[in-house]
Design an enzyme around this catalytic site. Structure first.
Site, PDB file in Angstrom:
ATOM      1  N   LYS A 139     110.985  -3.130 122.102  1.00 25.27           N
ATOM      2  CA  LYS A 139     109.987  -3.669 121.016  1.00 25.27           C
ATOM      3  C   LYS A 139     108.824  -3.580 122.047  1.00 25.27           C
ATOM      4  CE  LYS A 139     108.315  -6.736 117.832  1.00 25.27           C
ATOM      5  NZ  LYS A 139     108.126  -8.140 117.344  1.00 25.27           N
ATOM      6  N   GLY A 146     104.182 -15.351 113.036  1.00 27.15           N
ATOM      7  CA  GLY A 146     104.446 -17.007 112.941  1.00 27.15           C
ATOM      8  C   GLY A 146     103.326 -17.431 112.186  1.00 27.15           C
ATOM      9  N   ASN A 150     111.706 -13.715 112.277  1.00 25.55           N
ATOM     10  CA  ASN A 150     112.109 -14.765 113.094  1.00 25.55           C
ATOM     11  C   ASN A 150     111.658 -16.172 112.735  1.00 25.55           C
ATOM     12  OD1 ASN A 150     111.949 -15.386 116.590  1.00 25.55           O
ATOM     13  ND2 ASN A 150     113.191 -16.319 115.322  1.00 25.55           N
ATOM     14  N   SER A 151     110.378 -16.391 112.514  1.00 30.06           N
ATOM     15  CA  SER A 151     109.894 -17.722 112.370  1.00 30.06           C
ATOM     16  C   SER A 151     110.165 -18.244 111.200  1.00 30.06           C
ATOM     17  CB  SER A 151     108.537 -17.757 112.565  1.00 30.06           C
ATOM     18  OG  SER A 151     107.881 -17.416 113.802  1.00 30.06           O
ATOM     19  N   ALA A 179     106.436  -9.651 111.295  1.00 32.93           N
ATOM     20  CA  ALA A 179     105.457 -10.485 111.464  1.00 32.93           C
ATOM     21  C   ALA A 179     104.862 -10.895 110.084  1.00 32.93           C
ATOM     22  CB  ALA A 179     104.298 -10.303 112.399  1.00 32.93           C
ATOM     23  N   GLY A 180     104.953 -12.157 109.798  1.00 33.15           N
ATOM     24  CA  GLY A 180     104.077 -12.791 108.742  1.00 33.15           C
ATOM     25  C   GLY A 180     104.981 -13.084 107.571  1.00 33.15           C
TER      26      GLY A 180
END
EC number: 2.8.1.10
Length: 265
Positions: free
Chosen positions: A106, A167, A215-216, A193-194
């Site tokens: 990645k 994040g 993830n976050s 992301a987001g």
């Protein structure tokens, strides 16, 4: 409804949800969440493993790499040169864990410390070199349709446009551009992301995204394992809805029951 598997660089995956290993409060929460997510691809920050950063000290032993495909990432790299070097380390790390044929990376090139927005020029430069070296490159990018097409043309295995800053949990802020990327892509599109909630995950899949990386939203939730399961279900529901095809949107009402045969006084 039968669905085709997700295929990246010739490798087949049944799950369309990818997760990460960072930001968890404990290794145990990370392990439980990855299992609950049903994911088959997990990202690992090469630099954090190399430096034994908190939460990454025993990562090699914490997960069963015979069941999970490692996606080394170049997080923390600010230039193309750094990212290329770290990608090479990531490939060796995967081999040490028994994944001899793992050439995935990645690609992240992020010089912006405040908003963590990827550098399009550095990303393209690094991608071109890594493809030449035999890597299956999964580049993290702004939702830029022209850049996405250029990365595909140089041989990237996927494109990974951000939904909003990494994040941030702001959700889908780049929907229009992601839609253009999906319509024109000849490689899998992974929204990365987001995304902050399962409803946003489902919406991204309903648009036609091939997969998600989350993830976050999982790691920072109050109950990561439960959130991981919810994201898994949302990813599947969104994909199924996309395949089913939603009803057309109308400007007027349409009765659910026919008017013929109704009783009149």
């Amino acid at each position: 409804m039968l669905d085709s598997p997700l295929i990246i660089a010739g490798k087949t995956f049944q799950s369309r949800l990818m997760t990460g290993t960072g930001k968890y409060r404990s290794v145990e929460e990370m392990q439980q969440s990855i299992i609950a997510s049903g994911c088959q691809i997990v990202t690992v920050a090469v630099r954090r493993v190399q430096t034994k950063a908190p939460g990454h000290e025993n990562l090699a032993e914490a997960l069963d790499w015979t069941k999970i495909w490692m996606l080394p990432n170049t997080a923390g790299c600010q230039t193309a040169e750094e990212a290329i070097r770290v990608a090479r380390l990531g490939r060796e790390m995967a081999k040490l864990l028994g994944q001899e044929d793992n050439n995935f990376v990645k690609l992240e090139v992020i010089p912006d410390a405040k908003y963590l927005l990827p550098d399009p020029i550095g990303t393209l430069e690094a991608a071109e070199q890594l493809v030449k070296e035999g890597f299956a490159v999964l580049p993290y990018i702004n939702a830029d349709p022209m850049l996405a097409k250029r990365l595909e043309e140089v041989g990237c295995a996927t494109v990974m446009p951000l939904a909003s800053p990494i994040g941030s949990g702001q959700g889908l802020k780049t929907t229009a551009n992601i839609q253009i990327i999906i319509e024109n892509a000849g490689v899998p599109v992974v929204v990365d992301a987001g995304i902050g909630s399962p409803s946003e995950a489902a919406q991204a899949m309903e648009m036609g995204a091939d997969a998600l990386l989350i993830n976050s939203a999982i790691a920072l939730s109050q109950n990561p394992a439960a959130m991981a399961q919810a994201m898994n279900m949302a990813t599947y529901a969104g994909r199924l809805a996309y395949l089913a095809g939603r009803m057309p949107i109308k400007n007027y009402a349409s009765a659910s029951s026919p008017l013929e045969g109704t009783i009149t006084s």
